[in-house]
Motif scaffolding. Structure first.
Motif, PDB file in Angstrom:
ATOM      1  N   LEU A  13       0.284  28.843   7.854  1.00  0.00           N
ATOM      2  CA  LEU A  13       1.325  27.812   7.962  1.00  0.00           C
ATOM      3  C   LEU A  13       2.216  27.800   6.721  1.00  0.00           C
ATOM      4  CD1 LEU A  13      -0.516  24.795   9.640  1.00  0.00           C
ATOM      5  CD2 LEU A  13       1.315  26.208  10.592  1.00  0.00           C
ATOM      6  N   ALA A  14       1.600  27.912   5.544  1.00  0.00           N
ATOM      7  CA  ALA A  14       2.392  27.939   4.312  1.00  0.00           C
ATOM      8  C   ALA A  14       3.325  29.140   4.292  1.00  0.00           C
ATOM      9  CB  ALA A  14       1.472  27.958   3.097  1.00  0.00           C
ATOM     10  N   THR A  15       2.850  30.275   4.741  1.00  0.00           N
ATOM     11  CA  THR A  15       3.682  31.478   4.788  1.00  0.00           C
ATOM     12  C   THR A  15       4.828  31.320   5.780  1.00  0.00           C
ATOM     13  OG1 THR A  15       1.727  32.782   4.243  1.00  0.00           O
ATOM     14  CG2 THR A  15       3.619  33.978   5.109  1.00  0.00           C
ATOM     15  N   VAL A  16       4.546  30.721   6.931  1.00  0.00           N
ATOM     16  CA  VAL A  16       5.594  30.493   7.936  1.00  0.00           C
ATOM     17  C   VAL A  16       6.647  29.516   7.406  1.00  0.00           C
ATOM     18  CG1 VAL A  16       6.026  29.463  10.204  1.00  0.00           C
ATOM     19  CG2 VAL A  16       4.166  31.099   9.911  1.00  0.00           C
ATOM     20  N   VAL A  17       6.203  28.478   6.712  1.00  0.00           N
ATOM     21  CA  VAL A  17       7.149  27.511   6.137  1.00  0.00           C
ATOM     22  C   VAL A  17       8.048  28.194   5.113  1.00  0.00           C
ATOM     23  CG1 VAL A  17       7.302  25.484   4.632  1.00  0.00           C
ATOM     24  CG2 VAL A  17       5.783  25.457   6.598  1.00  0.00           C
TER      25      VAL A  17
END
Length: 142
Positions: A13-17
């Motif tokens: 999720l952090a990478t996608v954000v």
């Protein structure tokens, strides 16, 4: 759901954000969110300095990571990716600004149309059709 998958989901999720930030526009809201994130990180760093053994190890075990050092490594990897994205966007904006500035300076320093007509005797080249230079004519004659 295992604890290992919790951290995997959070990291993904952090990478996608961060990837979304690359595509999204930047403005005052983005800058405010960045400052709030920096303040949160600062508070976490101060707390971990005060109580280093419990902070990262307990948080790592809660998220399903074996050690606090591994959790810090994952966090640094995500933070580095965020830094790369922000730096890329900043350089792209600077390149665009420099290009616009160079174009504006070129237009401002270009001689007026009246001077061009005086030097060539006509305004033919101002219509968009540029006559070939003498060297091109000589090359075509061969």
């Amino acid at each position: 759901m295992s604890r290992q998958s919790v951290i995997q989901i959070l990291l993904i999720l952090a990478t996608v954000v961060i990837a979304w930030r690359l595509l999204a526009g930047s403005g005052q809201r983005t800058q405010a969110v960045r400052r709030l994130g920096l303040l949160l990180l600062l508070a976490l760093v101060v707390y971990s300095i005060i109580d280093p053994s419990k902070t990262w190890t307990n948080l790592a075990k809660t998220l399903g990571v074996g050690r606090g050092a591994d959790l810090i490594l994952y966090g640094l990897a995500v933070a580095f990716l965020g830094f790369v994205v922000t730096t890329y966007k900043r350089f792209r904006e600077m390149e665009t600004r420099y290009t616009r500035l160079a174009r504006r300076i070129a237009l401002d320093e270009a001689p007026p149309v009246s001077e061009h007509v005086k030097s060539t005797g006509s305004a033919d080249t101002l219509s968009g059709e540029v006559p070939p230079s003498p060297s091109v004519k000589a090359a075509d004659a061969d």
